[in-house]
Scaffold this motif. Structure first.
Motif, PDB file in Angstrom:
ATOM      1  N   GLY A 183       6.658  32.343  -7.821  1.00  0.00           N
ATOM      2  CA  GLY A 183       8.079  32.234  -7.516  1.00  0.00           C
ATOM      3  C   GLY A 183       8.341  31.357  -6.305  1.00  0.00           C
ATOM      4  N   MET A 184       7.527  31.504  -5.270  1.00  0.00           N
ATOM      5  CA  MET A 184       7.667  30.659  -4.071  1.00  0.00           C
ATOM      6  C   MET A 184       7.396  29.196  -4.408  1.00  0.00           C
ATOM      7  N   LEU A 185       6.338  28.968  -5.178  1.00  0.00           N
ATOM      8  CA  LEU A 185       5.993  27.602  -5.573  1.00  0.00           C
ATOM      9  C   LEU A 185       7.109  26.987  -6.416  1.00  0.00           C
ATOM     10  N   SER A 186       7.637  27.761  -7.342  1.00  0.00           N
ATOM     11  CA  SER A 186       8.721  27.289  -8.200  1.00  0.00           C
ATOM     12  C   SER A 186       9.957  26.941  -7.373  1.00  0.00           C
ATOM     13  N   THR A 187      10.303  27.799  -6.437  1.00  0.00           N
ATOM     14  CA  THR A 187      11.471  27.556  -5.589  1.00  0.00           C
ATOM     15  C   THR A 187      11.276  26.294  -4.756  1.00  0.00           C
ATOM     16  N   ALA A 188      10.102  26.130  -4.186  1.00  0.00           N
ATOM     17  CA  ALA A 188       9.819  24.933  -3.390  1.00  0.00           C
ATOM     18  C   ALA A 188       9.870  23.680  -4.256  1.00  0.00           C
ATOM     19  N   ALA A 189       9.262  23.748  -5.431  1.00  0.00           N
ATOM     20  CA  ALA A 189       9.207  22.577  -6.313  1.00  0.00           C
ATOM     21  C   ALA A 189      10.597  22.177  -6.800  1.00  0.00           C
ATOM     22  N   PHE A 190      11.382  23.141  -7.271  1.00  0.00           N
ATOM     23  CA  PHE A 190      12.727  22.815  -7.759  1.00  0.00           C
ATOM     24  C   PHE A 190      13.638  22.379  -6.613  1.00  0.00           C
ATOM     25  N   GLY A 191      13.477  22.988  -5.445  1.00  0.00           N
ATOM     26  CA  GLY A 191      14.275  22.579  -4.289  1.00  0.00           C
ATOM     27  C   GLY A 191      13.980  21.142  -3.880  1.00  0.00           C
ATOM     28  N   LEU A 192      12.706  20.800  -3.816  1.00  0.00           N
ATOM     29  CA  LEU A 192      12.330  19.421  -3.468  1.00  0.00           C
ATOM     30  C   LEU A 192      12.780  18.431  -4.540  1.00  0.00           C
ATOM     31  N   LEU A 193      12.623  18.818  -5.801  1.00  0.00           N
ATOM     32  CA  LEU A 193      13.078  17.952  -6.884  1.00  0.00           C
ATOM     33  C   LEU A 193      14.580  17.714  -6.779  1.00  0.00           C
ATOM     34  N   GLY A 194      15.337  18.755  -6.498  1.00  0.00           N
ATOM     35  CA  GLY A 194      16.780  18.606  -6.330  1.00  0.00           C
ATOM     36  C   GLY A 194      17.127  17.643  -5.214  1.00  0.00           C
ATOM     37  N   LEU A 195      16.423  17.740  -4.091  1.00  0.00           N
ATOM     38  CA  LEU A 195      16.668  16.819  -2.973  1.00  0.00           C
ATOM     39  C   LEU A 195      16.361  15.382  -3.360  1.00  0.00           C
ATOM     40  N   VAL A 196      15.238  15.184  -4.030  1.00  0.00           N
ATOM     41  CA  VAL A 196      14.873  13.832  -4.468  1.00  0.00           C
ATOM     42  C   VAL A 196      15.934  13.274  -5.414  1.00  0.00           C
ATOM     43  N   LEU A 197      16.345  14.085  -6.382  1.00  0.00           N
ATOM     44  CA  LEU A 197      17.334  13.617  -7.348  1.00  0.00           C
ATOM     45  C   LEU A 197      18.692  13.352  -6.697  1.00  0.00           C
ATOM     46  N   MET A 198      19.081  14.162  -5.716  1.00  0.00           N
ATOM     47  CA  MET A 198      20.330  13.889  -4.995  1.00  0.00           C
ATOM     48  C   MET A 198      20.232  12.571  -4.225  1.00  0.00           C
ATOM     49  N   GLY A 199      19.083  12.326  -3.621  1.00  0.00           N
ATOM     50  CA  GLY A 199      18.886  11.052  -2.918  1.00  0.00           C
ATOM     51  C   GLY A 199      18.941   9.872  -3.867  1.00  0.00           C
ATOM     52  N   VAL A 200      18.287   9.992  -5.027  1.00  0.00           N
ATOM     53  CA  VAL A 200      18.311   8.922  -6.030  1.00  0.00           C
ATOM     54  C   VAL A 200      19.735   8.710  -6.542  1.00  0.00           C
ATOM     55  N   ALA A 201      20.450   9.808  -6.800  1.00  0.00           N
ATOM     56  CA  ALA A 201      21.829   9.691  -7.287  1.00  0.00           C
ATOM     57  C   ALA A 201      22.705   8.981  -6.257  1.00  0.00           C
ATOM     58  N   PHE A 202      22.500   9.269  -4.979  1.00  0.00           N
ATOM     59  CA  PHE A 202      23.248   8.592  -3.915  1.00  0.00           C
ATOM     60  C   PHE A 202      22.978   7.091  -3.960  1.00  0.00           C
ATOM     61  N   LEU A 203      21.700   6.725  -4.074  1.00  0.00           N
ATOM     62  CA  LEU A 203      21.332   5.303  -4.096  1.00  0.00           C
ATOM     63  C   LEU A 203      21.885   4.601  -5.339  1.00  0.00           C
ATOM     64  N   GLY A 243       9.753  41.709   2.980  1.00  0.00           N
ATOM     65  CA  GLY A 243       8.782  40.617   3.143  1.00  0.00           C
ATOM     66  C   GLY A 243       9.091  39.457   2.211  1.00  0.00           C
ATOM     67  N   ARG A 244       9.367  39.763   0.953  1.00  0.00           N
ATOM     68  CA  ARG A 244       9.700  38.705  -0.016  1.00  0.00           C
ATOM     69  C   ARG A 244      10.997  38.003   0.370  1.00  0.00           C
ATOM     70  N   THR A 245      11.988  38.783   0.790  1.00  0.00           N
ATOM     71  CA  THR A 245      13.262  38.195   1.202  1.00  0.00           C
ATOM     72  C   THR A 245      13.060  37.272   2.398  1.00  0.00           C
ATOM     73  N   SER A 246      12.255  37.694   3.346  1.00  0.00           N
ATOM     74  CA  SER A 246      11.975  36.862   4.522  1.00  0.00           C
ATOM     75  C   SER A 246      11.288  35.559   4.116  1.00  0.00           C
ATOM     76  N   ALA A 247      10.336  35.653   3.212  1.00  0.00           N
ATOM     77  CA  ALA A 247       9.616  34.461   2.770  1.00  0.00           C
ATOM     78  C   ALA A 247      10.533  33.497   2.019  1.00  0.00           C
ATOM     79  N   PHE A 248      11.315  34.024   1.060  1.00  0.00           N
ATOM     80  CA  PHE A 248      12.245  33.172   0.320  1.00  0.00           C
ATOM     81  C   PHE A 248      13.330  32.620   1.255  1.00  0.00           C
ATOM     82  N   PHE A 277       4.847  36.693  -7.111  1.00  0.00           N
ATOM     83  CA  PHE A 277       5.515  36.207  -5.904  1.00  0.00           C
ATOM     84  C   PHE A 277       5.097  34.778  -5.541  1.00  0.00           C
ATOM     85  N   GLY A 278       3.814  34.499  -5.585  1.00  0.00           N
ATOM     86  CA  GLY A 278       3.321  33.161  -5.238  1.00  0.00           C
ATOM     87  C   GLY A 278       3.875  32.095  -6.168  1.00  0.00           C
TER      88      GLY A 278
END
Length: 140
Positions: free
Chosen positions: A78-98, A9-14, A75-76
Motif C-alpha cells: 500500500g505504501m509503495l502503491s501510494t508513492a508510485a501513484f503520487g509520483l506518477l501524478g506529479l510527473v503527469l501534471m508537470g507534463v500537462a503543464f508543459l 502507526g499506519r496513519t502516521s506512515a501514510f 501495508f508495504g
C-alpha cells in the motif's frame, strides 16, 4: 488496543508519505514558474500563483487519498502503491503543464506569476485537477 496502535502507526506512515508528496508538488510548481513561489504567494499575494499551487496540492491530495482508500491489505504494498501513484501524478501534471504551455500563446510560467489575474491560470489549474482525477480513477 493493538489495533489502535497499529492504525496509528499506519496513519502516521501514510500521513508522512502524503506530506512528502505534497512538498514535491510545491517544488514542482516552483520549478515550473519563474521566481520563488513562496515569495509570490505569501509576500506579493499573487492570486495566480496561489490558484496554481492550490490545484496541484488538491490534485496530489486526491491521488494520495484514492491510493490509501483502495490500498492493499499488505501495508508495504500500500505504501509503495501510494508513492508510485503520487509520483506518477506529479510527473503527469508537470507534463500537462508543459504541453498546455506549448499549445497556448504566451508562457504559462510568466502568466502564473503575473500580478494581474489571468483566466489561463484557471485553465491550467483545471488541467491539474483533471490529470489528478484520471490518475485517481486508474487506481481503483
Amino acid at each position: 488496543m493493538s489495533d489502535i496502535i497499529n492504525g496509528l502507526g499506519r496513519t502516521s506512515a501514510f500521513g508522512a508519505l502524503g506530506l512528502v508528496l505534497l512538498i514535491l508538488g510545491i517544488v514542482l510548481v516552483d520549478v515550473l514558474t519563474p521566481g520563488k513561489l513562496p515569495k509570490q504567494i505569501w509576500e506579493e499575494r499573487n492570486r495566480n500563483a496561489a490558484v496554481m499551487l492550490s490545484s496541484a496540492l488538491l490534485g496530489v491530495g486526491g491521488i494520495v487519498f484514492t491510493s490509501i482508500w483502495t490500498t492493499y491489505d499488505d501495508f508495504g504494498k500500500g505504501m509503495l502503491s501510494t508513492a508510485a501513484f503520487g509520483l506518477l501524478g506529479l510527473v503527469l501534471m508537470g507534463v500537462a503543464f508543459l504541453v498546455l504551455d506549448w499549445v497556448t500563446p504566451g508562457k504559462l510560467g510568466a502568466i502564473v506569476v503575473d500580478p494581474e489575474p489571468h483566466p489561463a491560470v484557471w485553465v491550467t489549474a483545471s488541467c491539474n485537477l483533471a490529470v489528478a482525477a484520471i490518475v485517481a480513477a486508474s487506481i481503483a
